[in-house]
Design a protein around this motif. Sequence first.
Motif, mmCIF file in Angstrom:
data_model
loop_
_atom_site.group_PDB
_atom_site.id
_atom_site.type_symbol
_atom_site.label_atom_id
_atom_site.label_comp_id
_atom_site.label_asym_id
_atom_site.label_seq_id
_atom_site.Cartn_x
_atom_site.Cartn_y
_atom_site.Cartn_z
ATOM 1 N N VAL A 21 -19.505 10.623 -5.953
ATOM 2 C CA VAL A 21 -18.605 9.948 -5.024
ATOM 3 C C VAL A 21 -17.299 9.595 -5.716
ATOM 4 O O VAL A 21 -17.218 9.507 -6.940
ATOM 5 C CB VAL A 21 -19.245 8.671 -4.430
ATOM 6 N N ASN A 23 -13.096 7.696 -4.728
ATOM 7 C CA ASN A 23 -12.266 6.993 -3.754
ATOM 8 C C ASN A 23 -10.806 7.390 -3.941
ATOM 9 O O ASN A 23 -10.453 8.099 -4.874
ATOM 10 C CB ASN A 23 -12.452 5.482 -3.851
ATOM 11 N N GLN A 24 -9.986 6.930 -3.030
ATOM 12 C CA GLN A 24 -8.554 7.217 -3.093
ATOM 13 C C GLN A 24 -7.814 5.955 -3.488
ATOM 14 O O GLN A 24 -8.255 4.845 -3.194
ATOM 15 C CB GLN A 24 -8.055 7.704 -1.746
ATOM 16 N N GLN A 25 -6.691 6.120 -4.125
ATOM 17 C CA GLN A 25 -5.910 4.975 -4.580
ATOM 18 C C GLN A 25 -5.504 4.075 -3.421
ATOM 19 O O GLN A 25 -5.516 2.864 -3.549
ATOM 20 C CB GLN A 25 -4.661 5.458 -5.320
ATOM 21 N N HIS A 27 -7.183 3.513 -0.724
ATOM 22 C CA HIS A 27 -8.355 2.856 -0.137
ATOM 23 C C HIS A 27 -9.436 2.673 -1.206
ATOM 24 O O HIS A 27 -10.464 3.330 -1.175
ATOM 25 C CB HIS A 27 -8.906 3.699 1.021
ATOM 26 N N PRO A 28 -9.239 1.762 -2.153
ATOM 27 C CA PRO A 28 -10.170 1.645 -3.274
ATOM 28 C C PRO A 28 -11.563 1.133 -2.897
ATOM 29 O O PRO A 28 -12.491 1.288 -3.670
ATOM 30 C CB PRO A 28 -9.472 0.671 -4.222
ATOM 31 N N GLN A 29 -11.738 0.526 -1.727
ATOM 32 C CA GLN A 29 -13.053 0.035 -1.318
ATOM 33 C C GLN A 29 -13.858 1.093 -0.572
ATOM 34 O O GLN A 29 -15.044 0.909 -0.323
ATOM 35 C CB GLN A 29 -12.932 -1.209 -0.427
ATOM 36 N N SER A 30 -13.251 2.194 -0.172
ATOM 37 C CA SER A 30 -13.935 3.246 0.572
ATOM 38 C C SER A 30 -14.253 4.414 -0.357
ATOM 39 O O SER A 30 -13.417 4.828 -1.149
ATOM 40 C CB SER A 30 -13.049 3.747 1.714
ATOM 41 N N PHE A 31 -15.465 4.923 -0.224
ATOM 42 C CA PHE A 31 -15.904 6.046 -1.054
ATOM 43 C C PHE A 31 -16.223 7.244 -0.187
ATOM 44 O O PHE A 31 -16.666 7.100 0.944
ATOM 45 C CB PHE A 31 -17.136 5.658 -1.876
ATOM 46 N N ILE A 32 -16.004 8.441 -0.727
ATOM 47 C CA ILE A 32 -16.352 9.675 -0.041
ATOM 48 C C ILE A 32 -17.234 10.510 -0.968
ATOM 49 O O ILE A 32 -17.165 10.389 -2.191
ATOM 50 C CB ILE A 32 -15.101 10.487 0.370
#
Length: 48
Positions: A21, A23-25, A27-32
Motif C-alpha cells: 500500500v 499514499n499520496q502527498q 492525502h496522507p491519511q488515505s491509502f491505496i
Amino acid sequence: MIREKFLEQMCAPKRDTVFYVGNQQAHPQSFIILGVVYPERVKPTWQN
C-alpha cells in the motif's frame, strides 16, 4: 469475476497474501493498494 479472483484465489486460506500500500502527498491519511503478492503457504519444517 473480481470477487472470485480476490476471495477464492488471491486471499484463499492456502495463500500468504501481502498487500503493498501507499499514499499520496495530498492525502496522507488515505491509502491505496499498489500491488498484491499471494504465494502458497509453506508448512514450517518443524511441524509434522
